[in-house]
Write an enzyme that holds these catalytic residues in place. Structure first.
Site, PDB file in Angstrom:
ATOM      1  N   SER A 137       0.837  -1.224   0.012  1.00  0.00           N
ATOM      2  CA  SER A 137      -0.054   0.081   0.054  1.00  0.00           C
ATOM      3  C   SER A 137       1.017   1.275   0.176  1.00  0.00           C
ATOM      4  O   SER A 137       2.086   1.174   0.672  1.00  0.00           O
ATOM      5  CB  SER A 137      -0.916   0.184   1.451  1.00  0.00           C
ATOM      6  OG  SER A 137      -1.504   1.258   1.279  1.00  0.00           O
ATOM      7  N   TYR A 162      -2.583  -0.606   9.917  1.00  0.00           N
ATOM      8  CA  TYR A 162      -2.643  -1.033   8.678  1.00  0.00           C
ATOM      9  C   TYR A 162      -1.396  -0.837   7.892  1.00  0.00           C
ATOM     10  O   TYR A 162      -0.979  -1.832   7.136  1.00  0.00           O
ATOM     11  CB  TYR A 162      -3.934  -0.269   7.948  1.00  0.00           C
ATOM     12  CG  TYR A 162      -3.817  -0.528   6.437  1.00  0.00           C
ATOM     13  CD1 TYR A 162      -4.277  -1.776   6.009  1.00  0.00           C
ATOM     14  CD2 TYR A 162      -3.689   0.409   5.475  1.00  0.00           C
ATOM     15  CE1 TYR A 162      -4.530  -2.131   4.645  1.00  0.00           C
ATOM     16  CE2 TYR A 162      -3.879   0.065   4.321  1.00  0.00           C
ATOM     17  CZ  TYR A 162      -4.072  -1.134   3.603  1.00  0.00           C
ATOM     18  OH  TYR A 162      -4.123  -1.489   2.311  1.00  0.00           O
TER      19      TYR A 162
END
Length: 334
Positions: A137, A162
Site C-alpha cells: 500500500s 494498517y
C-alpha cells in the site's frame, strides 16, 4: 521486442481476496483472457456482503472460475487450498483493509494481514509457485514530505497499524524470497477507485451521502492530495507482471516492489467536484480536522513500472469517476 512476457493463459492463478474490489476486477480480466482462476475469500462483513456476492455471481458465470470460501488466518484452510488448487501463480490481495478501521479494530489486521500472509508464504514455501505477487500500500510511505514517493524511499515510519502490517508483509516476503527462493513482487497501490469499489472508501461514501442528501465529511478541511488510481490501470499493471517474476539481484534474491499509482495527485476538493458532476448532484459539506492515521498526500513515482513494463496508469479522474457513477446509478437503481 517487448521487455516482458505477456500473460500466459495456461497458467492457473490463485487470487486471495477474490470477492474483493481489486480481486474481482483482476479475476474477471484473467478469465476474459482464458485463464483458470481460483478465488479465495472469507466474505466478511467489514462492508456490504451483498456487494461481494454480486461480484462473485459475475465471476461464477465463467466456466474456468472456482471459488473457495475460507480465512487466510486458518492454516489448515490455506494448506487445503494449495493442495487442491496447485496454482502456478499466487496473487495475495486478501487483507483487512482501511486505515481508520485499524485504529479501533487492530486485532483483525494482525489476523488477516500478518498471520494470514505468513500462511500464504508458508504455503508457497511448501508448494513452490512460479511467482507470488502481494498487495502492499501507498500507506507505507507515512507522512513524508518528499514527492513523488519512490520505492527507494525509507518506509520505516508508518502512522497506522494498517500501514505497519503492509510494511511487515514486504519484510516477510523478502525474507521468504531470500531463504526459499520464492520469486516475490510487492504492489504498492495508490487510492484505487472504480465500479464495484469498496463502500468504505471516501468516494463511495460520498456517493452514498450525496444520494441521500446528507452532508459529506471532508477531513483536514479538504487540504489533502491523493494519487487516485483507476482500477483497470491497477489490473493492467498486475497483468503485465504475472509471468515476469523478478530476476535475481546481485545477492541472488528474486524480490521487487513497485508503485502502481496514477502519478498525478488530485486535490480532494477537486475530486469531490468531479464526483458531483458525474452524479449530477451537489454535496452538502462538513469540514473537519485531520483524522488519526491519515496522511496529507500520496504521489507515486512509477518510473520502475514504466521501465520494466512499458506501462504507467493514465486514466483521468473525470473518465474514471464517470465510469463509477454510471455503474453506481445502475447498481443502486438511482
Amino acid at each position: 521486442m517487448a521487455k516482458y512476457k505477456e500473460f500466459d493463459n495456461s497458467k492457473k492463478v490463485l487470487v486471495t481476496g477474490g470477492a474483493g474490489f481489486i480481486g474481482f476486477h483482476l479475476s474477471k480480466r484473467l478469465l476474459e483472457l482464458g485463464a483458470e482462476v481460483v478465488g479465495f475469500d472469507n466474505c466478511n462483513d467489514y462492508y456490504d456482503v451483498s456487494l461481494k456476492e454480486s461480484r462473485l455471481a459475475i465471476l461464477q458465470e465463467y466456466p474456468k472460475y472456482e471459488f473457495i470460501k475460507g480465512d487466510l488466518a486458518d492454516e489448515s484452510a490455506i494448506k487445503a487450498l494449495f493442495d487442491k488448487s496447485k496454482p502456478d501463480i499466487v496473487v495475495n490481495l486478501g487483507a483487512q483493509a482501511g486505515v481508520r478501521y485499524s485504529i479501533d479494530h487492530p486485532r483483525s489486521y494482525i489476523d488477516s494481514n500478518v498471520i494470514g500472509f505468513f500462511n500464504i508464504l508458508e504455503a508457497c514455501r511448501h508448494n513452490p509457485v512460479e511467482h507470488l505477487l502481494f498487495a502492499s500500500s501507498s500507506s507505507v510511505y507515512g507522512n513524508q514530505e518528499k514527492t513523488p514517493f519512490s520505492t527507494t524511499d525509507n518506509v520505516d515510519h508508518p502512522i497506522s497499524l494498517y500501514a505497519a502490517t503492509k510494511k511487515s508483509n514486504e519484510l516477510m516476503a523478502y525474507t521468504y524470497s531470500h531463504l526459499y527462493n520464492i520469486p516475490a513482487t510487492g504492489l504498492r497501490f495508490f487510492t484505487v477507485y472504480g465500479p464495484y469499489g469498496r463502500p468504505d472508501m471516501a468516494y463511495f461514501k460520498f456517493a452514498n451521502l450525496i444520494r441521500e442528501g446528507k452532508p459529506i465529511k471532508i477531513y483536514n478541511n479538504g487540504d489533502m492530495l491523493r494519487d487516485f488510481t483507476y482500477v483497470d490501470d491497477i489490473v493492467t499493471g498486475i497483468e503485465h507482471m504475472l509471468c515476469n517474476p523478478p530476476k535475481a539481484n546481485k545477492d541472488g534474491d528474486r524480490y521487487k516492489v513497485y508503485n502502481i499509482g496514477n502519478n498525478s495527485p488530485v486535490k480532494l476538493l477537486d475530486f469531490i467536484e468531479t464526483l458531483e458532476k458525474a452524479l449530477g448532484k451537489t454535496a452538502e459539506k462538513e469540514y473537519l480536522p485531520m483524522q488519526p492515521g491519515d496522511v496529507y498526500q500520496t504521489y507515486a513515482d512509477v518510473s520502475e513500472l514504466e521501465k520494466d513494463f512499458d506501462f504507467r496508469p493514465c486514466t483521468a479522474i473525470a473518465e474514471g469517476l464517470g465510469n463509477f457513477a454510471r455503474w453506481y446509478r445502475e447498481y443502486y437503481g438511482v
